[in-house]
Structure formats: structure tokens, C-alpha cells
Design a protein around this motif. Structure first.
Motif, PDB file in Angstrom:
ATOM      1  N   HIS A  74       0.825  -1.324  -0.142  1.00  0.00           N
ATOM      2  CA  HIS A  74       0.002  -0.014  -0.091  1.00  0.00           C
ATOM      3  C   HIS A  74       0.994   1.178   0.020  1.00  0.00           C
ATOM      4  O   HIS A  74       1.850   1.371   0.801  1.00  0.00           O
ATOM      5  N   GLU A  75       0.741   2.000  -0.814  1.00  0.00           N
ATOM      6  CA  GLU A  75       1.524   3.253  -1.035  1.00  0.00           C
ATOM      7  C   GLU A  75       1.617   4.412   0.240  1.00  0.00           C
ATOM      8  O   GLU A  75       2.510   5.039   0.231  1.00  0.00           O
ATOM      9  N   ALA A  76       0.540   3.984   1.045  1.00  0.00           N
ATOM     10  CA  ALA A  76       0.512   4.802   2.235  1.00  0.00           C
ATOM     11  C   ALA A  76       0.994   4.092   3.480  1.00  0.00           C
ATOM     12  O   ALA A  76       0.898   4.711   4.647  1.00  0.00           O
ATOM     13  N   LEU A 117      -2.237 -10.905  -5.036  1.00  0.00           N
ATOM     14  CA  LEU A 117      -3.234 -10.547  -3.882  1.00  0.00           C
ATOM     15  C   LEU A 117      -2.731 -10.047  -2.872  1.00  0.00           C
ATOM     16  O   LEU A 117      -1.875 -10.197  -2.235  1.00  0.00           O
ATOM     17  N   VAL A 118      -3.517  -8.919  -2.676  1.00  0.00           N
ATOM     18  CA  VAL A 118      -3.337  -7.987  -1.391  1.00  0.00           C
ATOM     19  C   VAL A 118      -4.160  -8.270  -0.500  1.00  0.00           C
ATOM     20  O   VAL A 118      -5.444  -7.784  -0.376  1.00  0.00           O
ATOM     21  N   PRO A 119      -3.780  -8.948   0.679  1.00  0.00           N
ATOM     22  CA  PRO A 119      -4.791  -9.467   1.658  1.00  0.00           C
ATOM     23  C   PRO A 119      -4.791  -8.538   2.879  1.00  0.00           C
ATOM     24  O   PRO A 119      -3.863  -8.096   3.549  1.00  0.00           O
ATOM     25  N   VAL A 120      -5.836  -7.803   3.088  1.00  0.00           N
ATOM     26  CA  VAL A 120      -6.092  -6.992   4.255  1.00  0.00           C
ATOM     27  C   VAL A 120      -6.822  -7.838   5.286  1.00  0.00           C
ATOM     28  O   VAL A 120      -7.999  -8.096   5.032  1.00  0.00           O
ATOM     29  N   ILE A 121      -6.241  -8.277   6.316  1.00  0.00           N
ATOM     30  CA  ILE A 121      -6.726  -9.174   7.208  1.00  0.00           C
ATOM     31  C   ILE A 121      -7.157  -8.847   8.669  1.00  0.00           C
ATOM     32  O   ILE A 121      -6.275  -7.903   9.034  1.00  0.00           O
ATOM     33  N   GLY A 122      -8.148  -9.097   9.026  1.00  0.00           N
ATOM     34  CA  GLY A 122      -8.716  -8.502  10.564  1.00  0.00           C
ATOM     35  C   GLY A 122      -9.521  -9.811  11.218  1.00  0.00           C
ATOM     36  O   GLY A 122      -9.704 -10.674  10.606  1.00  0.00           O
ATOM     37  N   SER A 123      -9.243  -9.549  12.471  1.00  0.00           N
ATOM     38  CA  SER A 123     -10.110 -10.772  13.100  1.00  0.00           C
ATOM     39  C   SER A 123     -11.520 -10.924  12.748  1.00  0.00           C
ATOM     40  O   SER A 123     -12.114 -12.066  12.996  1.00  0.00           O
ATOM     41  N   ASP A 168      -2.785 -21.292 -10.199  1.00  0.00           N
ATOM     42  CA  ASP A 168      -2.050 -22.450  -9.650  1.00  0.00           C
ATOM     43  C   ASP A 168      -1.510 -21.888  -8.298  1.00  0.00           C
ATOM     44  O   ASP A 168      -0.798 -22.795  -7.585  1.00  0.00           O
ATOM     45  N   GLY A 169      -1.494 -20.761  -7.876  1.00  0.00           N
ATOM     46  CA  GLY A 169      -1.008 -20.391  -6.734  1.00  0.00           C
ATOM     47  C   GLY A 169      -1.342 -18.668  -6.606  1.00  0.00           C
ATOM     48  O   GLY A 169      -1.884 -18.260  -7.350  1.00  0.00           O
ATOM     49  N   PHE A 170      -0.471 -18.224  -5.671  1.00  0.00           N
ATOM     50  CA  PHE A 170      -0.781 -16.560  -5.761  1.00  0.00           C
ATOM     51  C   PHE A 170       0.533 -15.764  -5.182  1.00  0.00           C
ATOM     52  O   PHE A 170       1.446 -16.400  -4.550  1.00  0.00           O
ATOM     53  N   ASN A 171       0.660 -14.735  -5.723  1.00  0.00           N
ATOM     54  CA  ASN A 171       1.771 -13.828  -5.675  1.00  0.00           C
ATOM     55  C   ASN A 171       1.181 -12.970  -4.213  1.00  0.00           C
ATOM     56  O   ASN A 171       0.647 -11.953  -4.627  1.00  0.00           O
ATOM     57  N   ILE A 172       1.676 -13.465  -2.845  1.00  0.00           N
ATOM     58  CA  ILE A 172       0.905 -12.548  -1.724  1.00  0.00           C
ATOM     59  C   ILE A 172       1.598 -11.316  -1.640  1.00  0.00           C
ATOM     60  O   ILE A 172       2.857 -11.345  -1.593  1.00  0.00           O
ATOM     61  N   MET A 173       1.127  -9.964  -1.815  1.00  0.00           N
ATOM     62  CA  MET A 173       1.449  -8.761  -1.621  1.00  0.00           C
ATOM     63  C   MET A 173       0.846  -8.168  -0.440  1.00  0.00           C
ATOM     64  O   MET A 173      -0.048  -7.215  -0.522  1.00  0.00           O
ATOM     65  N   PRO A 174       1.372  -8.450   0.722  1.00  0.00           N
ATOM     66  CA  PRO A 174       1.114  -7.637   2.137  1.00  0.00           C
ATOM     67  C   PRO A 174       0.883  -6.293   1.816  1.00  0.00           C
ATOM     68  O   PRO A 174       2.025  -5.459   1.575  1.00  0.00           O
ATOM     69  N   PRO A 175      -0.189  -5.609   2.302  1.00  0.00           N
ATOM     70  CA  PRO A 175      -0.264  -3.934   1.983  1.00  0.00           C
ATOM     71  C   PRO A 175       0.631  -3.479   3.260  1.00  0.00           C
ATOM     72  O   PRO A 175       0.957  -2.389   2.849  1.00  0.00           O
ATOM     73  N   VAL A 176       0.971  -3.996   4.372  1.00  0.00           N
ATOM     74  CA  VAL A 176       1.819  -3.393   5.202  1.00  0.00           C
ATOM     75  C   VAL A 176       2.840  -4.565   5.774  1.00  0.00           C
ATOM     76  O   VAL A 176       2.423  -5.731   5.984  1.00  0.00           O
ATOM     77  N   LEU A 177       4.137  -4.159   5.850  1.00  0.00           N
ATOM     78  CA  LEU A 177       5.244  -5.097   6.113  1.00  0.00           C
ATOM     79  C   LEU A 177       5.906  -4.577   7.374  1.00  0.00           C
ATOM     80  O   LEU A 177       6.111  -3.391   7.617  1.00  0.00           O
ATOM     81  N   PRO A 178       6.060  -5.446   8.440  1.00  0.00           N
ATOM     82  CA  PRO A 178       6.185  -7.110   8.477  1.00  0.00           C
ATOM     83  C   PRO A 178       4.690  -7.604   8.798  1.00  0.00           C
ATOM     84  O   PRO A 178       4.419  -8.635   8.461  1.00  0.00           O
TER      85      PRO A 178
END
Length: 454
Positions: free
Chosen positions: A17-19, A269-275, A385-395
């Protein structure tokens, strides 16, 4: 199950994510922090990812006032990460537009040796006048010409990797014979774009060839992938679009005389994950609020190749955009962005917000279970066949994916629970090791010791 899900971790400083750099948790100087990348690589390896990936380009990206700029040259960084990890594959982008085949073949072969068979090359062409001017040119070559050059470049690199047979080494100390010169096969290549005479000065690497990856989805890009790619990083927004791309590329691969199973398609895939789903959507909205829209407007103007004053933030895209075939740049990304804006009837402001997370790759906000559902749906539904996982925020984005999504995929039998010791990256992707002697047999070389043909 017979098919194996492939996961690649696409690492980018503070996240995709650019921000992301504006969050309290983020380190604005992460792009040049070796320890940051070591920690990310180890996290991805803990999640038994197939590989990690570093993008690159021979130009300073964007405006340094708006987001972190400057990156470490990826092959240098991957050499460090090879020593910090044991199993995960190490893929770097390198352009065929602004490199020479000999030096690039040498660098990737060296990384393959250093990593014991874990190297991969993301083959790209480079568009745009900014990069061209860094190499004494007024503009980049035309789109079709860049792909013609890329094809010859790749052929030469493969000849260089094949210039050593596997069993060159003799090691006879009594006779003073280190190796068998007859098993060295100089390319002696004379082509349209390149002239390369001698053999590589690096012995054949553990994989023979590093894994060959490609990331363009234009017509030229798909034809190139069908001929050469073993993994494809792509961007689709909907399941229907992904299925269409998947079927098309597999058919092109078959038409090119290759086994379609020999190319693995990995949408971003940019996964934004919450509980909870509400928490995930709130995180997504908080990131979007941090976007600098004037910066996004300038970036969109460059991508669409239209004047800035034609992009009003609260209006939709102009109707009279240039056709994709006239774009001398990233044609597939251009088409994706325009289609997204038209399909969802987005204003320029809304479009910039949608692009902020993954530059056209699909952003999905949800719980770990919902993210796993989405991955399974595309994987079993003829779209990936799979995904290129692109986390919006690292780590943090990678950590939560590894700790909460990967265990669900494992429980469903979709993903490995451990690495195979000593397995190369090619083997992990279900690919054979190339046979150097087969390539060498197609060429007639001169034995430099005797002058006879071999």
C-alpha cells in the motif's frame, strides 16, 4: 490432492500500500534495512512459501516527497538473504531492455550457486522515457521491439547457462587436468540484437537454469510467457477475468509446444486481514485515508499517457483515452486500470484509492478464513496455480498471513506443511532440471585443444 498450491511472497519495503510508510508501526527507511528483509524472508520461510520476490527497475520510482524511494539492487540483496535462509526460493526482476545477456546470466548463475539451487529470474521489458534517458536514449524501444529483444536475450542467456555441461570437472591431479574442454560449448551467437561469442565463466549451476518467471499480460507478453515462462505473475480483479487469462495462457503454452503444466500462473493478491470482516474493512479504509491523491493523480496521468488536467478527482476517466495498442508502456496494466474504472464506474479519486493497495492487483479485505476461502476458490476454480502474496503493510501483513491464513490452507490439504530437504526451486514448482547436453548437441563447436569439431 494432486495439485500443489504455490505461494510467493512479494516483498516491498513497508508494504504494497502506497501509504503504508505513514503508519506508526512502519519504518520509513525499511527499503535499505538488511535486517528488515532478513526478518521478512525468515517469516515467509516459516510459512513454507515457495519463494520470495523482489521487483526492480533502472529508474527512480515516483516522487521522493510522497513515499519511500530507492531500493537495494535485488541480486545483491538476495545473496544476503540466501545466507539468512535455507529453503525459500529467491526471485529477482532483471530487465532485458537495459542489461547484457552475458553479465545477467553470470549474476543469476552465481546466485543459484550461492543459494544451492534457489534462484529465479523475473524476465521483464522496461517501458517509459525515464529509464531510457538513464541509458542515453530519448525513449524506450517500441512495445513489440522490446519483446523481440527479450526473446533473443532469453535465448542467449539459456545458451550461456548451457555452455558448461554438468560433468566438465575431471580433477586429475597427477595428469594436471582440471576439466574436459570438450564439454564447454561457447554460444557463438550472432543475432539481431546481440553478439555473444564465449562460454560463461561460471560453471553450470545446481538448477541448470534458475526458475524463469514473467510478469507481462499484454498480447506480446502472453506469447512470450507461452514460449519461456515457468511461472507467471499476473494481475486480475475478478474470478471470471482470472479464468479467462488462465485458459488463454495455458492454450498458448500448448500451442508453443510446451506442457501447460510447466507454467504456473500466480495472480497478485493484496490481503487486508482482520479478526472480523468489519475490522479488515476498517484497516483498508484507514490506509486509503492516508493516500496523497494529487500524487496518485500524477501517477495515473503517466500510466494513461494523458494530460494531468484531464483527470478531475471527482469525475470519471475521460471517454477518449488512447487505445491500448498505442500505449508504449505497460499495456496490460493500462487495460486493467481502465477496465476497473469503467466496470465499477469509479471516479478518479475512487480509482486512485483502489489502486493504492496493489497498483491494479486484487485487494481483498476479510478474516483469515475468508482470505483462505478466496484462495481456494480461485485455485480449484481454474483461475490460478497459486498466488503472489502482496502484504499491504510489512512486516505485520506477512506475519498475520503466515500465522493465521497458512494454517487454514494446510488443514484443508491445499498447502505443504514442510519443505523437502535439499529441494531446488525448480523442483518445488514441479519442473525438471534442463539437460545441457541436449542444447549443446544442437550446436557445432570447435574443440579449442585439438581444432576438431565436437
Amino acid at each position: 490432492m494432486s495439485r500443489t498450491l504455490h505461494l510467493n511472497a512479494f516483498l516491498m519495503s513497508t508494504g504494497h500500500h502506497e501509504a503504508s510508510w505513514r503508519l506508526p508501526e512502519s519504518d520509513p527507511l525499511a527499503a535499505t534495512d538488511i535486517e528488515h528483509f532478513k526478518a521478512l524472508a525468515r517469516t515467509a520461510e516459516r510459512g513454507t512459501f515457495d519463494s520470495l520476490f523482489l521487483a526492480d527497475g533502472p529508474v527512480l520510482w515516483g516522487d521522493v516527497a510522497q513515499r519511500p524511494a530507492g531500493v537495494i539492487e535485488p541480486l545483491t540483496l538476495l545473496t544476503v538473504l540466501a545466507a539468512a535462509t535455507e529453503h525459500i526460493g529467491l526471485i529477482a526482476t532483471a530487465s532485458t531492455t537495459y542489461n547484457s545477456p552475458y553479465n545477467l546470466a553470470r549474476r543469476f548463475s552465481s546466485l543459484d550457486h550461492v543459494s544451492a539451487g534457489r534462484a529465479g529470474w523475473n524476465i521483464v521489458t522496461t517501458a517509459g522515457p525515464a529509464a531510457a534517458r538513464n541509458f542515453g536514449l530519448d525513449d524506450a524501444p517500441a512495445h513489440a521491439q522490446r519483446y523481440e529483444r527479450a526473446a533473443e536475450f532469453t535465448e542467449v542467456v539459456k545458451k550461456l547457462w548451457d555452455s558448461w555441461e554438468d560433468d566438465v570437472y575431471v580433477g586429475d591431479k597427477k595428469l594436471g587436468v582440471w576439466g574436459d574442454q570438450r564439454k564447454i560449448h561457447p554460444p557463438r551467437h550472432q543475432g539481431t540484437y546481440f553478439s555473444v561469442e564465449g562460454a560463461l565463466n561460471v560453471p553450470r549451476s545446481p538448477q541448470g537454469y534458475p526458475l524463469l518467471v514473467q510478469a507481462g499480460s499484454s498480447e506480446d507478453g502472453k506469447d512470450f510467457a507461452a514460449r519461456y515462462a515457468e511461472a507467471v505473475f499476473t494481475a486480475q480483479q475478478t474470478l471470471a477475468e482470472a479464468r479467462s487469462f488462465y485458459a488463454d495462457l495455458k492454450a498458448r503454452t500448448l500451442a508453443a509446444g510446451r506442457d501447460p503444466e510447466g507454467v504456473k500462473i500466480l495472480p497478485g493478491l493484496v490481503p487486508v486481514i482482520g479478526s472480523t470482516e468489519a475490522e479488515a474493512r476498517l484497516r483498508d479504509a484507514q490506509l486509503e485515508e492516508l493516500i496523497t491523491y494529487e500524487h496518485g493523480r500524477r501517477t495515473l496521468s503517466e500510466l494513461l499517457q494523458i494530460p494531468l488536467d484531464q483527470l478531475d478527482l471527482d469525475s470519471r476517466l475521460p471517454e477518449n483515452l488512447p487505445p491500448p495498442e498505442l500505449i508504449n508502456g505497460a499495456q496490460s496494466r493500462y487495460e486493467l486500470v481502465v477496465e476497473l474504472a469503467r466496470r465499477d464506474k469509479l471516479t478518479v479519486r475512487e480509482l486512485i484509492g483502489r489502486l493504492g493497495g496493489g497498483r491494479g492487483h486484487r485487494t481483498f479485505a476479510g478474516t483469515p478464513e475468508q482470505v483462505a476461502d478466496e484462495i481456494e476458490l480461485w485455485f480449484t476454480g481454474g483461475a490460478a496455480d497459486g498466488f503472489n502474496i502482496m502484504p499491504p503493510v510489512l512486516p505485520s501483513g506477512l506475519e498475520v498471513f503466515v500465522d493465521e491464513v497458512v494454517p487454514i490452507l494446510r488443514r484443508r490439504g491445499l498447502f505443504r506443511t514442510a519443505y523437502v530437504p535439499g529441494e531446488t526451486l525448480r523442483a518445488r514448482y514441479g519442473l525438471p532440471r534442463p539437460d545441457a547436453t541436449r542444447s549443446a548437441s544442437k550446436r557445432t563447436d570447435i574443440d579449442t585443444r585439438t581444432g576438431s569439431k565436437s
